[in-house]
Design a protein around this motif. Structure first.
Motif, PDB file in Angstrom:
ATOM      1  N   THR A   1       2.314  25.538  -0.793  1.00 12.12           N
ATOM      2  CA  THR A   1       1.004  25.373  -0.160  1.00 12.12           C
ATOM      3  C   THR A   1       1.004  26.166   1.122  1.00 12.12           C
ATOM      4  O   THR A   1       2.046  26.496   1.674  1.00 12.12           O
ATOM      5  CB  THR A   1       0.721  23.897   0.184  1.00 12.12           C
TER       6      THR A   1
ATOM      7  N   HIS B   1      -5.394  23.551   6.093  1.00  9.98           N
ATOM      8  CA  HIS B   1      -5.613  22.335   5.308  1.00  9.98           C
ATOM      9  C   HIS B   1      -6.122  22.739   3.919  1.00  9.98           C
ATOM     10  O   HIS B   1      -7.267  22.519   3.574  1.00  9.98           O
ATOM     11  CB  HIS B   1      -6.560  21.396   6.057  1.00  9.98           C
ATOM     12  N   THR B   2      -5.229  23.333   3.146  1.00  4.79           N
ATOM     13  CA  THR B   2      -5.516  23.872   1.818  1.00  4.79           C
ATOM     14  C   THR B   2      -5.633  22.757   0.795  1.00  4.79           C
ATOM     15  O   THR B   2      -5.030  21.715   0.933  1.00  4.79           O
ATOM     16  CB  THR B   2      -4.365  24.813   1.401  1.00  4.79           C
ATOM     17  N   THR B   3      -6.379  23.035  -0.261  1.00  7.60           N
ATOM     18  CA  THR B   3      -6.465  22.088  -1.371  1.00  7.60           C
ATOM     19  C   THR B   3      -5.978  22.757  -2.649  1.00  7.60           C
ATOM     20  O   THR B   3      -6.121  23.958  -2.830  1.00  7.60           O
ATOM     21  CB  THR B   3      -7.908  21.590  -1.588  1.00  7.60           C
ATOM     22  N   ASN B   4      -5.376  21.967  -3.512  1.00  6.15           N
ATOM     23  CA  ASN B   4      -4.960  22.367  -4.859  1.00  6.15           C
ATOM     24  C   ASN B   4      -5.225  21.173  -5.748  1.00  6.15           C
ATOM     25  O   ASN B   4      -5.256  20.046  -5.278  1.00  6.15           O
ATOM     26  CB  ASN B   4      -3.455  22.663  -4.922  1.00  6.15           C
ATOM     27  N   ASN B   5      -5.343  21.421  -7.049  1.00  3.40           N
ATOM     28  CA  ASN B   5      -5.394  20.249  -7.902  1.00  3.40           C
ATOM     29  C   ASN B   5      -3.979  19.908  -8.331  1.00  3.40           C
ATOM     30  O   ASN B   5      -3.092  20.751  -8.314  1.00  3.40           O
ATOM     31  CB  ASN B   5      -6.359  20.421  -9.085  1.00  3.40           C
TER      32      ASN B   5
ATOM     33  N   PHE C   1       0.542  14.913   2.658  1.00  8.07           N
ATOM     34  CA  PHE C   1      -0.513  15.324   1.731  1.00  8.07           C
ATOM     35  C   PHE C   1      -1.442  14.148   1.485  1.00  8.07           C
ATOM     36  O   PHE C   1      -1.087  13.000   1.725  1.00  8.07           O
ATOM     37  CB  PHE C   1       0.068  15.761   0.371  1.00  8.07           C
TER      38      PHE C   1
ATOM     39  N   ASN D   1      -3.959  12.884  -1.849  1.00  7.75           N
ATOM     40  CA  ASN D   1      -4.365  13.148  -3.227  1.00  7.75           C
ATOM     41  C   ASN D   1      -5.600  12.307  -3.499  1.00  7.75           C
ATOM     42  O   ASN D   1      -5.519  11.096  -3.647  1.00  7.75           O
ATOM     43  CB  ASN D   1      -3.237  12.794  -4.196  1.00  7.75           C
TER      44      ASN D   1
ATOM     45  N   THR E   1      -7.296  16.010  -6.397  1.00  5.43           N
ATOM     46  CA  THR E   1      -7.319  17.134  -5.470  1.00  5.43           C
ATOM     47  C   THR E   1      -6.334  16.849  -4.355  1.00  5.43           C
ATOM     48  O   THR E   1      -6.445  15.849  -3.646  1.00  5.43           O
ATOM     49  CB  THR E   1      -8.726  17.352  -4.877  1.00  5.43           C
TER      50      THR E   1
ATOM     51  N   ARG F   1      -4.566  17.745  -0.860  1.00  7.35           N
ATOM     52  CA  ARG F   1      -4.902  18.420   0.386  1.00  7.35           C
ATOM     53  C   ARG F   1      -3.767  18.249   1.381  1.00  7.35           C
ATOM     54  O   ARG F   1      -3.223  17.166   1.538  1.00  7.35           O
ATOM     55  CB  ARG F   1      -6.190  17.814   0.952  1.00  7.35           C
TER      56      ARG F   1
ATOM     57  N   GLN G   1      -2.276  17.601   4.851  1.00  8.11           N
ATOM     58  CA  GLN G   1      -2.787  16.794   5.956  1.00  8.11           C
ATOM     59  C   GLN G   1      -2.313  17.274   7.326  1.00  8.11           C
ATOM     60  O   GLN G   1      -2.863  16.865   8.334  1.00  8.11           O
ATOM     61  CB  GLN G   1      -2.348  15.341   5.788  1.00  8.11           C
TER      62      GLN G   1
END
Length: 116
Positions: free
Chosen positions: A4, A9-13, A45, A47, A51, A53, A55
């Protein structure tokens, strides 16, 4: 290359993270979900409905780890840590100057000599 982007403050699934962790670490899906759960419990993180994210930034994480280490091993005393560290590791002139600048900046902003 990090999994990441720890500086934002990136998001991934969670599914894409399981694929990334399988490729990078050879982890099974269940291992990834276990680690993700633990990292969410630690506040690193979040969830939310699949999703994931970030933190906190890498710097925020490192600051917390450093504080926890000093608290655990030196009763929260930065001077005790620096004394122990400098016994085994010679501080360069540059290190001393940077530490002095840090101390001076705290004195200037805080207005107190005892750091409380």
């Amino acid at each position: 290359m990090p999994i990441t982007n720890r500086n934002s403050h990136t998001t991934n699934n969670d599914l894409s993270l399981t694929k990334l962790c399988e490729e990078r670490f050879g982890w099974k899906r269940t291992t990834t979900y276990t680690m993700l759960k633990r990292l969410c419990e630690r506040g690193i993180f979040a969830n939310e409905n699949g999703t994931v994210r970030v933190q906190m930034t890498k710097e925020e994480f490192q600051a917390g780890q450093g504080s926890a280490f000093i608290e655990e091993h030196f009763d929260g005393s930065l001077p005790l840590f620096l004394t122990a560290f400098s016994r085994k590791n010679k501080l360069s002139k540059s290190d001393v100057e940077k530490l002095q600048q840090l101390i001076d900046s705290y004195r200037d902003s805080d207005g107190e000599e005892d750091g409380k």
